[in-house]
Design a protein around this motif. Structure first.
Motif, PDB file in Angstrom:
ATOM      1  N   ARG A  22      18.213  71.752 -35.723  1.00  0.00           N
ATOM      2  CA  ARG A  22      17.032  71.057 -35.207  1.00  0.00           C
ATOM      3  C   ARG A  22      15.800  71.428 -36.016  1.00  0.00           C
ATOM      4  NH1 ARG A  22      15.828  71.913 -28.959  1.00  0.00           N
ATOM      5  NH2 ARG A  22      15.504  74.025 -29.765  1.00  0.00           N
ATOM      6  N   ARG A  23      15.702  72.680 -36.436  1.00  0.00           N
ATOM      7  CA  ARG A  23      14.548  73.125 -37.228  1.00  0.00           C
ATOM      8  C   ARG A  23      14.437  72.357 -38.543  1.00  0.00           C
ATOM      9  NH1 ARG A  23      13.437  79.407 -39.191  1.00  0.00           N
ATOM     10  NH2 ARG A  23      11.826  78.918 -40.730  1.00  0.00           N
ATOM     11  N   TYR A  24      15.593  72.014 -39.136  1.00  0.00           N
ATOM     12  CA  TYR A  24      15.589  71.350 -40.445  1.00  0.00           C
ATOM     13  C   TYR A  24      15.883  69.857 -40.343  1.00  0.00           C
ATOM     14  CZ  TYR A  24      15.445  76.083 -42.306  1.00  0.00           C
ATOM     15  OH  TYR A  24      15.075  77.372 -42.604  1.00  0.00           O
ATOM     16  N   ASP A  25      15.770  69.317 -39.132  1.00  0.00           N
ATOM     17  CA  ASP A  25      15.932  67.886 -38.924  1.00  0.00           C
ATOM     18  C   ASP A  25      17.295  67.391 -39.415  1.00  0.00           C
ATOM     19  OD1 ASP A  25      15.125  65.412 -37.977  1.00  0.00           O
ATOM     20  OD2 ASP A  25      14.252  64.803 -39.898  1.00  0.00           O
ATOM     21  N   THR A  26      18.341  68.159 -39.077  1.00  0.00           N
ATOM     22  CA  THR A  26      19.699  67.741 -39.368  1.00  0.00           C
ATOM     23  C   THR A  26      20.515  67.982 -38.113  1.00  0.00           C
ATOM     24  OG1 THR A  26      21.562  67.995 -40.905  1.00  0.00           O
ATOM     25  CG2 THR A  26      20.284  69.980 -40.414  1.00  0.00           C
ATOM     26  N   ASN A  27      21.832  68.068 -38.227  1.00  0.00           N
ATOM     27  CA  ASN A  27      22.659  68.292 -37.049  1.00  0.00           C
ATOM     28  C   ASN A  27      23.705  69.366 -37.311  1.00  0.00           C
ATOM     29  OD1 ASN A  27      25.233  66.891 -38.031  1.00  0.00           O
ATOM     30  ND2 ASN A  27      23.710  65.246 -38.228  1.00  0.00           N
TER      31      ASN A  27
END
Length: 380
Positions: free
Chosen positions: A16-21
């Motif tokens: 979530r911090r790096y806008d991925t999953n």
């Protein structure tokens, strides 16, 4: 981008911090259990590759100790072939009469070809399980044996579809220095008309006259002039029979490569890189049983199993951790996303031709992810 896991973090919160999953992070880092992370573990966060990134050559040796390459090695070859210029099956031993000791490649040639990776005929001065200076000297002093060797190499290269001849002659001693140079020149002249290139493995020297039997037989400048490219073996400072330390600490690696490019054009130099680490039992004493070899993936699994936090040595640019088993302390030095990124940065800084890995039997998925993000890989 690299994220180092902190206490209390999960793959979900990191993603979530790096806008991925989580699924993406688990896949690119090849995490066997995404629900269990290790404090200090380095995770590679995928990024869009730079379209202007450098093009380099990559090579990986493939070694095995069974009649045929094992399934695990073949799996790595099929997975990593797209990121390799060369795959080098290791190796043909040269007999004193110049003939080659045969060994089976299994399906390596076909697997490499399907992935666009070229192969090489690798020759070594190994006799009775070890590198032999007397075998090498006998070969250097026998022109007829050299002629036979060249004929057999060319025939084998045609049979296998190989494009390079790679020479890894070691522990030659100073007395064979000029003979080895002449041997390589004759080999180069013999294979060039067949469209084959010549590459040579070099021990990690920091000066032209570095003492020691491993070093003295190799004239960097002369060999660099003859060969199409060289592989500098910049690893094994930490080795199975020695005291615990990083296998390829960045400082000594830099020292060797800076010397290499001072006497050999940088566009002929491959940095050597280990795909493995070691597990030492402490306290270390000379004569102890050798350290156990393990892949970066196996090191992470061991850290998870023993609930060991991973630390990072900023000087060596290498990760390590300690754990206890059966009342004995162990220390493991290995490679991770941070350590390989440091090597890639050095490769870029020195504008080297490429990188050569020893060897493909050890899974290290982060290496291949960061490699493709930082570089284009040349295909022949």
């Amino acid at each position: 981008m690299i994220h180092v896991v902190k206490s209390g973090e999960s793959l979900f919160t990191i993603a979530r911090r790096y806008d991925t999953n989580s699924a993406t992070l688990a896949a690119v880092n090849e995490l066997p259990d995404p629900d269990v992370l290790v404090v200090g573990q380095a995770l590679y966060i995928p990024q869009t590759p730079d379209p202007d990134r450098r093009t380099i050559e990559t090579n990986a040796y493939a070694e095995w100790y069974t009649a045929e390459p094992p399934a695990s090695l073949m799996n790595e070859i099929r997975k990593r072939g797209p990121e390799l210029t060369y795959i080098m099956p290791f190796a043909y031993e040269v007999r004193r009469n110049g003939s080659l000791v045969p060994f089976s490649w299994g399906d390596i040639g076909e697997a490499a070809a399907r992935q666009g990776a070229s192969t090489a005929i690798v020759i070594v001065n190994i006799e009775e399980g070890g590198f032999s200076d007397t075998l090498a000297e006998a070969l250097f002093d026998d022109p007829a044996a050299q002629d036979r060797m060249i004929r057999e190499i060319i025939a084998m290269a045609k049979e296998k579809g190989a494009k390079d001849v790679h020479v890894d002659f070691e522990y030659l001693g100073r007395e064979n220095r000029e003979k080895y140079t002449a041997f390589l020149r004759k080999l180069k002249n013999g294979i060039s008309p067949e469209g084959l290139t010549l590459s040579v493995a070099l021990p990690p020297k920091t000066s032209a006259e570095q003492p020691g039997k491993w070093y003295e037989g190799h004239d960097y400048a002369a060999i660099g002039n003859i060969a199409d490219f060289v592989v500098v073996m910049t690893y094994e400072w930490g080795y199975s029979g020695g005291p615990p330390m990083a296998v390829s600490p960045i400082g000594p690696v830099r020292d060797v490569l800076e010397f290499a490019v001072s006497v050999i054009p940088a566009n002929k130099v491959h940095m050597g890189q280990n795909l493995y680490g070691y597990d030492w039992t402490l306290p270390y004493k000379q004569g102890n049983p050798p350290a156990r070899t393990l892949s970066p993936q196996a090191a992470l699994a061991l850290a998870r199993e023993r609930n060991a936090a991973i630390q990072y040595d900023e000087t060596a640019q290498a990760p390590f951790f300690n754990y206890w088993l059966d009342g004995k302390e162990h220390v493991v030095w290995f490679e991770d996303a941070r350590s390989i990124k440091a090597k890639f940065d050095l490769l870029n800084e020195l504008k080297l031709r490429g990188i050569s890995y020893w060897h493909l039997a050890f899974p290290f998925p982060q290496n291949w992810q960061i490699l493709s993000q930082m570089f284009h890989v040349k295909k022949l």
